[in-house]
Design a protein around this motif. Structure first.
Motif, PDB file in Angstrom:
ATOM      1  N   ARG A   1       0.859  -1.188   0.000  1.00  0.00           N
ATOM      2  CA  ARG A   1       0.000   0.000   0.000  1.00  0.00           C
ATOM      3  C   ARG A   1       0.896   1.239   0.000  1.00  0.00           C
ATOM      4  O   ARG A   1       1.293   1.714   1.058  1.00  0.00           O
ATOM      5  CB  ARG A   1      -0.910  -0.008   1.216  1.00  0.00           C
TER       6      ARG A   1
ATOM      7  N   LYS B   1       2.487   4.876   0.038  1.00  0.00           N
ATOM      8  CA  LYS B   1       2.100   6.091   0.744  1.00  0.00           C
ATOM      9  C   LYS B   1       3.157   7.160   0.484  1.00  0.00           C
ATOM     10  O   LYS B   1       4.341   6.895   0.525  1.00  0.00           O
ATOM     11  CB  LYS B   1       2.014   5.818   2.244  1.00  0.00           C
TER      12      LYS B   1
ATOM     13  N   CYS C   1      -1.978   7.386  -3.366  1.00  0.00           N
ATOM     14  CA  CYS C   1      -0.919   6.746  -2.585  1.00  0.00           C
ATOM     15  C   CYS C   1      -0.973   7.274  -1.153  1.00  0.00           C
ATOM     16  O   CYS C   1      -0.125   8.035  -0.693  1.00  0.00           O
ATOM     17  CB  CYS C   1       0.450   7.024  -3.208  1.00  0.00           C
TER      18      CYS C   1
ATOM     19  N   GLY D   1      -1.541   5.168   1.596  1.00  0.00           N
ATOM     20  CA  GLY D   1      -1.318   4.096   2.552  1.00  0.00           C
ATOM     21  C   GLY D   1      -2.536   3.216   2.770  1.00  0.00           C
ATOM     22  O   GLY D   1      -2.467   2.212   3.474  1.00  0.00           O
ATOM     23  N   LYS D   2      -3.651   3.577   2.150  1.00  0.00           N
ATOM     24  CA  LYS D   2      -4.888   2.793   2.299  1.00  0.00           C
ATOM     25  C   LYS D   2      -5.167   1.935   1.074  1.00  0.00           C
ATOM     26  O   LYS D   2      -5.758   0.872   1.191  1.00  0.00           O
ATOM     27  CB  LYS D   2      -6.069   3.730   2.556  1.00  0.00           C
ATOM     28  N   ASN D   3      -4.779   2.426  -0.100  1.00  0.00           N
ATOM     29  CA  ASN D   3      -5.046   1.711  -1.349  1.00  0.00           C
ATOM     30  C   ASN D   3      -3.892   0.783  -1.720  1.00  0.00           C
ATOM     31  O   ASN D   3      -2.735   1.177  -1.629  1.00  0.00           O
ATOM     32  CB  ASN D   3      -5.226   2.715  -2.499  1.00  0.00           C
ATOM     33  N   THR D   4      -4.240  -0.413  -2.161  1.00  0.00           N
ATOM     34  CA  THR D   4      -3.230  -1.304  -2.706  1.00  0.00           C
ATOM     35  C   THR D   4      -2.890  -0.818  -4.112  1.00  0.00           C
ATOM     36  O   THR D   4      -3.604   0.010  -4.694  1.00  0.00           O
ATOM     37  CB  THR D   4      -3.743  -2.753  -2.795  1.00  0.00           C
TER      38      THR D   4
ATOM     39  N   GLU E   1      -5.784  -1.489  -6.319  1.00  0.00           N
ATOM     40  CA  GLU E   1      -6.877  -0.529  -6.130  1.00  0.00           C
ATOM     41  C   GLU E   1      -6.560   0.812  -6.792  1.00  0.00           C
ATOM     42  O   GLU E   1      -7.434   1.441  -7.390  1.00  0.00           O
ATOM     43  CB  GLU E   1      -7.156  -0.326  -4.646  1.00  0.00           C
TER      44      GLU E   1
END
Length: 85
Positions: free
Chosen positions: A2, A4, A44, A46-49, A52
């Protein structure tokens, strides 16, 4: 993974490009007239792969290919500022 944008990185959109600043003396300017890089960096968080991020970018930019999106991510990870974790 993920990705970030690191907390100390500042992303500033400026007329068809973005400036990514790490410190007052380290920055890089990237042409971004279609705002793809700006939106990519926004995703980017830190939540989305990576998958995603790929899906979400394709919803806004239908002509983008997987290869292009992964290429943008690779380029952002390789720039000297090391802005993604």
């Amino acid at each position: 993974m993920r990705p970030k944008v690191k907390n100390h990185i500042l992303v500033v959109p400026i007329k068809g490009s973005i400036t990514i600043e790490g410190t007052p003396i380290t920055s890089i300017e990237i042409e971004d007239s279609d705002h793809i890089i700006q939106n990519l960096l926004y995703l980017c968080n830190g939540k989305n792969t990576i998958k995603e991020i790929n899906i979400k970018l394709k919803k806004s930019y239908h002509k983008l290919t997987d290869t292009e999106i992964y290429g943008y991510l690779d380029q952002l990870m390789d720039i000297p500022l090391n802005c993604l974790i």
